[in-house]
Structures are given as structure tokens and as C-alpha cells.
Design a protein around this motif. Structure first.
Motif, short mmCIF file in Angstrom:
data_model
loop_
_atom_site.label_atom_id
_atom_site.label_comp_id
_atom_site.label_asym_id
_atom_site.label_seq_id
_atom_site.Cartn_x
_atom_site.Cartn_y
_atom_site.Cartn_z
N THR A 94 45.82 38.20 41.12
CA THR A 94 45.00 39.04 40.26
C THR A 94 43.98 38.21 39.49
N MET A 95 42.77 38.73 39.41
CA MET A 95 41.73 38.13 38.56
C MET A 95 41.26 39.20 37.59
N GLY A 96 40.80 38.76 36.44
CA GLY A 96 40.38 39.75 35.46
C GLY A 96 39.53 39.18 34.36
N TRP A 97 39.15 40.06 33.46
CA TRP A 97 38.36 39.70 32.29
C TRP A 97 39.05 40.22 31.03
N TYR A 98 39.12 39.35 30.05
CA TYR A 98 39.60 39.70 28.73
C TYR A 98 38.46 39.43 27.75
N ARG A 99 38.58 40.00 26.56
CA ARG A 99 37.59 39.71 25.54
C ARG A 99 38.26 39.60 24.17
N TYR A 113 34.01 36.74 26.20
CA TYR A 113 34.67 37.25 27.40
C TYR A 113 35.28 36.08 28.18
N TYR A 114 36.57 36.22 28.50
CA TYR A 114 37.30 35.18 29.20
C TYR A 114 37.71 35.65 30.58
N CYS A 115 37.48 34.80 31.55
CA CYS A 115 37.97 35.04 32.90
C CYS A 115 39.43 34.62 32.98
N ASN A 116 40.19 35.36 33.76
CA ASN A 116 41.63 35.12 33.88
C ASN A 116 42.02 35.20 35.35
N ALA A 117 42.94 34.33 35.74
CA ALA A 117 43.44 34.39 37.11
C ALA A 117 44.93 34.12 37.12
N VAL A 118 45.65 34.91 37.87
CA VAL A 118 47.08 34.66 38.11
C VAL A 118 47.18 34.13 39.53
N GLY A 123 56.15 28.56 44.79
CA GLY A 123 56.16 30.02 44.69
C GLY A 123 56.11 30.54 43.28
N ASP A 124 55.87 29.66 42.29
CA ASP A 124 55.78 30.10 40.90
C ASP A 124 54.38 30.63 40.62
N ASP A 125 54.29 31.62 39.72
CA ASP A 125 53.01 32.17 39.30
C ASP A 125 52.57 31.50 38.00
N TYR A 126 51.29 31.20 37.93
CA TYR A 126 50.71 30.58 36.74
C TYR A 126 49.46 31.37 36.34
N THR A 127 49.16 31.34 35.05
CA THR A 127 47.97 32.01 34.53
C THR A 127 46.97 30.97 34.08
N PHE A 128 45.74 31.17 34.48
CA PHE A 128 44.65 30.25 34.13
C PHE A 128 43.55 31.02 33.40
N ARG A 159 42.86 39.15 21.53
CA ARG A 159 42.30 39.18 22.87
C ARG A 159 42.84 40.40 23.60
N GLU A 160 41.97 41.11 24.30
CA GLU A 160 42.39 42.33 24.98
C GLU A 160 41.88 42.34 26.41
N LEU A 161 42.64 43.03 27.26
CA LEU A 161 42.24 43.17 28.66
C LEU A 161 41.03 44.11 28.74
N VAL A 162 40.03 43.69 29.52
CA VAL A 162 38.88 44.54 29.79
C VAL A 162 39.05 45.19 31.16
#
Length: 121
Positions: free
Chosen positions: A33-38, A93-98, A105-110, A45-48
Motif C-alpha cells: 500500500t502507498m498513500g498520503w497523509y497530512r 503532506y507526507y508520502c507513506n509506503a508499506v 516477510g515482515d512489513d515495514y512502514t516508510f 497527522r491524518e490519512l488523506v
């Protein structure tokens, strides 16, 4: 590690449009998943908006009908087209990637470094 580089922020008048881009780079990870928060001053910080690798999208109620998120999986790039901008959209606005580490096989958030969007006349 996954590096996220954002671009496209700036100053725009109310009712205007901006397009944010975020390019992901790195090796050893599969980006899901990729996304934008602000984050506005004094607020959390909230999900956009977010978009899964298969294309399923999710939007905050405050931006539905005005913002559109899309991605280019081949380029590991996510976009946020923002129309009919309002002063309340002013924020960093911040870009986010899981991403999944292929080895374990671990998930990380960037997170990206953030880009300022200011909506003002």
C-alpha cells in the motif's frame, strides 16, 4: 530500506489544483500500500488517501470527490491530484509506503520527508 521522494507541493489559491508525486526506490522490498497523509499545525497527522497494489483506494471523507490517488506500479510512484483546494487543506503532506521485506516477510512502514501545500489567496 525504501526511500520516498515527494514533489509537487506549493502555494495555490482556493479552488485551484495541485498534483503531488512520490517516487519509491530501494531493493529487497515489495511495496504494497502507498498513500498520503497530512499534518496541519497543531493537529495530528491524518490519512488523506491510500491505494493498494491492486488498485483499491481509500479516501478521507474531507477529500472525497476532490482528490484522486493513483499509482504506477512499474515506476513505484504514487500520485495525488488535488482539485478544488480549500484553505483547510493547508498542511505538510507526507508520502507513506508499506513494504514487505522479501527476506523475512515482515512489513515495514516508510515515510517521505514531507512537502508543504498552502492554500491561500
Amino acid at each position: 530500506q525504501v526511500q520516498l521522494v515527494e514533489s509537487g507541493g506549493g502555494l495555490v489559491q482556493p479552488g485551484g489544483s495541485l498534483r503531488l508525486s512520490c517516487a519509491a526506490s530501494g531493493s529487497g522490498f515489495s511495496i504494497n500500500t502507498m498513500g498520503w497523509y497530512r499534518q496541519a499545525p497543531g493537529k495530528q497527522r491524518e490519512l488523506v488517501a491510500s491505494i493498494a497494489s491492486g488498485g483499491i483506494t481509500n479516501y478521507a471523507d474531507s477529500v472525497k470527490g476532490r482528490f484522486t490517488i493513483s499509482r504506477d506500479n512499474a515506476q513505484n510512484t504514487v500520485y495525488l491530484l488535488m482539485n478544488t483546494l480549500e484553505p483547510e487543506d493547508t498542511a505538510v503532506y507526507y508520502c507513506n509506503a508499506v513494504a514487505r521485506w522479501i527476506v523475512r516477510g515482515d512489513d515495514y512502514t516508510f515515510w517521505g520527508q514531507g512537502t508543504q501545500v498552502t492554500v491561500s489567496s
